[in-house]
Motif scaffolding. Structure first.
Motif, PDB file in Angstrom:
ATOM      1  N   ASP A  82       0.682  -1.189  -0.042  1.00  0.00           N
ATOM      2  CA  ASP A  82      -0.018   0.064   0.138  1.00  0.00           C
ATOM      3  C   ASP A  82       0.853   1.069   0.009  1.00  0.00           C
ATOM      4  N   TYR A  83       0.122   2.294  -0.318  1.00  0.00           N
ATOM      5  CA  TYR A  83       0.900   3.831   0.171  1.00  0.00           C
ATOM      6  C   TYR A  83      -0.250   4.612   0.304  1.00  0.00           C
ATOM      7  N   PHE A  94      -5.105  10.179   1.084  1.00  0.00           N
ATOM      8  CA  PHE A  94      -4.923   9.592  -0.282  1.00  0.00           C
ATOM      9  C   PHE A  94      -4.360   8.188  -0.141  1.00  0.00           C
ATOM     10  N   ARG A  95      -4.921   7.184  -0.689  1.00  0.00           N
ATOM     11  CA  ARG A  95      -4.586   5.709  -0.351  1.00  0.00           C
ATOM     12  C   ARG A  95      -4.608   5.020  -1.780  1.00  0.00           C
ATOM     13  N   LEU A 211       4.045   5.153   4.029  1.00  0.00           N
ATOM     14  CA  LEU A 211       3.383   6.244   4.561  1.00  0.00           C
ATOM     15  C   LEU A 211       4.020   7.500   4.140  1.00  0.00           C
ATOM     16  N   GLN A 212       3.172   8.398   3.739  1.00  0.00           N
ATOM     17  CA  GLN A 212       3.698   9.813   3.588  1.00  0.00           C
ATOM     18  C   GLN A 212       2.768  10.694   4.400  1.00  0.00           C
ATOM     19  N   VAL A 223       8.889   4.137   4.628  1.00  0.00           N
ATOM     20  CA  VAL A 223       8.430   3.209   3.638  1.00  0.00           C
ATOM     21  C   VAL A 223       9.356   1.823   3.853  1.00  0.00           C
ATOM     22  N   SER A 224       8.811   0.711   3.232  1.00  0.00           N
ATOM     23  CA  SER A 224       9.629  -0.478   3.281  1.00  0.00           C
ATOM     24  C   SER A 224      10.898  -0.293   2.232  1.00  0.00           C
ATOM     25  N   ALA A 225      12.057  -0.937   2.605  1.00  0.00           N
ATOM     26  CA  ALA A 225      13.218  -0.807   1.587  1.00  0.00           C
ATOM     27  C   ALA A 225      13.544  -2.395   1.432  1.00  0.00           C
ATOM     28  N   GLY A 226      12.474  -3.227   1.233  1.00  0.00           N
ATOM     29  CA  GLY A 226      12.548  -4.461   1.116  1.00  0.00           C
ATOM     30  C   GLY A 226      12.808  -5.312   2.485  1.00  0.00           C
TER      31      GLY A 226
END
Length: 528
Positions: A82-83, A94-95, A211-212, A223-226
């Motif tokens: 997700d973002y 926003f999603r 998430l922003q 955010v995920s980085a892997g």
């Protein structure tokens, strides 16, 4: 005149690639897989051990898969899931929920640990006998001599190498771009951000995964980085000292906003960087070409920096391979700049537009932004349709090597198919790389013997698509397991669609006469 007809000098390599980051790696692998001798010159003796990019999109995943890496990426990548954008009060502005089987047959967004990705690509490259990687070698000059290029090298091996072509994947300060010359288009949008790469040790699940936070007091990102890695980023505000902002003391102070502390996490790296938004207006001059950050730089907000570089690699590699093989005139390479510059302009504009919303610190403007975006979320909640999909970085080709109207220039979707004696799999993996002529008709009813022979010589696959009724497909046919291709051909009103090796449609035909015209047009375009 083809490359081989024009080139008379003996050379050390068909192609020298300057720089071996992800874009250089993918470019090298795509060219080497087609039998061309590739030498890579990389100034760093060892791979860079820290992540830079943290995600790539579905089209990029498709391009990476085309290099031949597959299950080896497991453990280095995960679906982005997700973002989400929140405002300062934690309300959702926003999603986007990531489709794990998007248009390109891969997740629409994949979170990646970049050092792991590079290690997999590097290991795969070591298995190519015609790919040579020279680390610890700095290129000091390149000179186009008309029928070959001379590359001056300093390092473990000093002297001059020669090649038929040089591709600069050598980053923002590209020497190859300087040698090409030309102007740069700059969007004049930049900002300083603090990047913190972290390995959490507390086992928590992060929701949302990406998430922003659009907080005027401090725009920030998580955010995920892997797998096992995460990244936090914070915008530097006006009046803040860059030196103090980037200090480790300040890093932990900012990370504490997310309950990230030295007790529960390991800080791998922190750095203040200034993002830019610009692209070169010229990507080729003679036998010199550029790709990736050497050709364009963009803000991170749409996650399109590395993705755009992968698109460069996919677009350039098959064209240069045809030129090297003597199957296309070198003028084909002019379509590389024309096609990619339009795509990059779109991705850069989208990134800047997002950045202007995220980086807003004026209270009045923020109130207006939040009001408008919250209202849009409420309309989406009430609507049976749901939230509108965001703009996509995928753009149809509107110029370059394409023929006719839609679906020409369209990125063809990828679904699962079945071939005789094989379980269902993604189309690209079942059919293979190169040009593909898709048709629901028996190929012999659509193509003359001469046209079929020319396509075979080009390395094209002629594939009949049939409905998947559970029976074994005939040789040369695939069953449309996911019902992707037959509906696509129907919507295009096409008896055949000719797809380029970078997955964009060259053109379509409605009947045998149209198919003959389509093949003739491609033959002319490759050898004017």
């Amino acid at each position: 005149m083809t490359d081989r007809e024009h080139t008379t000098a003996a050379v050390d390599a068909d192609v020298v690639i300057v720089g071996y980051g992800p874009v250089g790696q993918v470019t090298a692998l795509l060219l080497a897989a087609q039998g061309h001798d590739v030498t890579v010159l990389e100034r760093h003796p060892e791979p860079y051990p820290m992540p830079r990019a943290v995600s790539y999109d579905g089209e990029s995943a498709r391009i990476i898969a085309a290099t031949g890496v597959g299950a080896e990426l497991e453990g280095h990548v995960e679906s982005s899931r997700d973002y989400v954008w929140h405002n300062a009060d934690g309300e959702t502005l926003f999603r986007v929920d990531v489709d794990d089987r998007g248009r390109s047959g891969w997740p629409d967004s994949t979170s990646v640990y970049q050092p792991g990705l590079e290690a997999v690509l590097s290991a795969h490259g070591e298995r190519h006998p015609n790919l040579r990687v020279l680390r610890g070698h700095t290129v000091t000059a390149v000179a186009d001599r008309g029928d070959h290029v001379e590359i001056a090298v300093r390092g473990r091996r000093e002297g001059v190498l020669t090649a038929r072509w040089v591709i600069g994947c050598d980053g923002a300060n590209s020497l190859v771009r300087e040698a090409i010359g030309g102007t740069v288009t700059d969007s004049a949008f930049s900002s300083d951000w603090l990047t913190c790469d972290v390995v959490p040790r507390d086992g928590r699940t992060h929701r949302p995964n990406n998430l922003q936070i659009c907080d005027p007091a401090r725009p920030r990102t998580a955010v995920s980085a892997g797998p096992g890695h995460r990244r936090w980023e914070f915008m530097r505000l006006d009046g803040e000292s860059a030196e103090e902002f980037g200090s480790e003391e300040n890093v932990w102070k900012l990370l504490s906003l997310f309950d990230i502390t030295p007790e529960n996490s390991t800080l791998l790296r922190h750095s203040v960087y200034t993002f830019q938004a610009r692209y070169a207006d010229r990507w080729r001059n003679g036998r010199l070409l550029i790709a990736g950050d050497a050709a364009h730089l963009m803000p991170p907000f749409a996650g399109q920096g590395m993705c755009s570089g992968f698109r460069d690699a996919a677009n350039l590699a098959w064209k240069l391979a045809l030129v090297l093989a003597g199957r296309a005139d070198a003028a084909l390479l002019d379509t590389y700049t024309a096609e990619r510059r339009i795509h990059v302009r779109h991705a850069l504009t989208m990134s800047v537009d997002l950045g202007r919303v995220i980086c807003q610190t004026d209270p009045a403007a923020v109130r207006d932004r939040d009001t408008a975006m919250l209202a849009a979320q409420e309309r989406a909640r009430r609507s049976a349709v749901g939230a509108a999909r965001p703009r996509t970085p995928t753009q149809p080709l509107t110029t370059g090597l394409r023929q006719g109207a839609f679906p020409a220039g369209d990125l063809v979707p990828q679904g699962r198919v079945r071939a005789a004696g094989r379980p269902p799999g993604r189309f690209d993996g079942i059919v293979g790389r190169g040009f593909v002529l898709l048709t629901p008709e028996p190929p012999e009813d659509l193509l003359s013997t001469q046209d079929r022979a020319w396509l075979d010589a080009l390395g094209a696959r002629v594939v009949r698509v049939v409905a998947d009724d559970g029976t074994e497909p005939a040789p040369g046919a695939v069953a449309d397991t996911d019902a992707v291709y037959l509906p696509y051909l129907t919507a295009a009103r096409a008896a055949a669609v000719l797809v380029r090796p970078d997955f964009y449609v060259y053109g379509a035909a409605r009947d045998r006469t149209g198919a003959a015209a389509l093949v003739a047009a491609l033959r002319t375009a490759l050898r004017p």
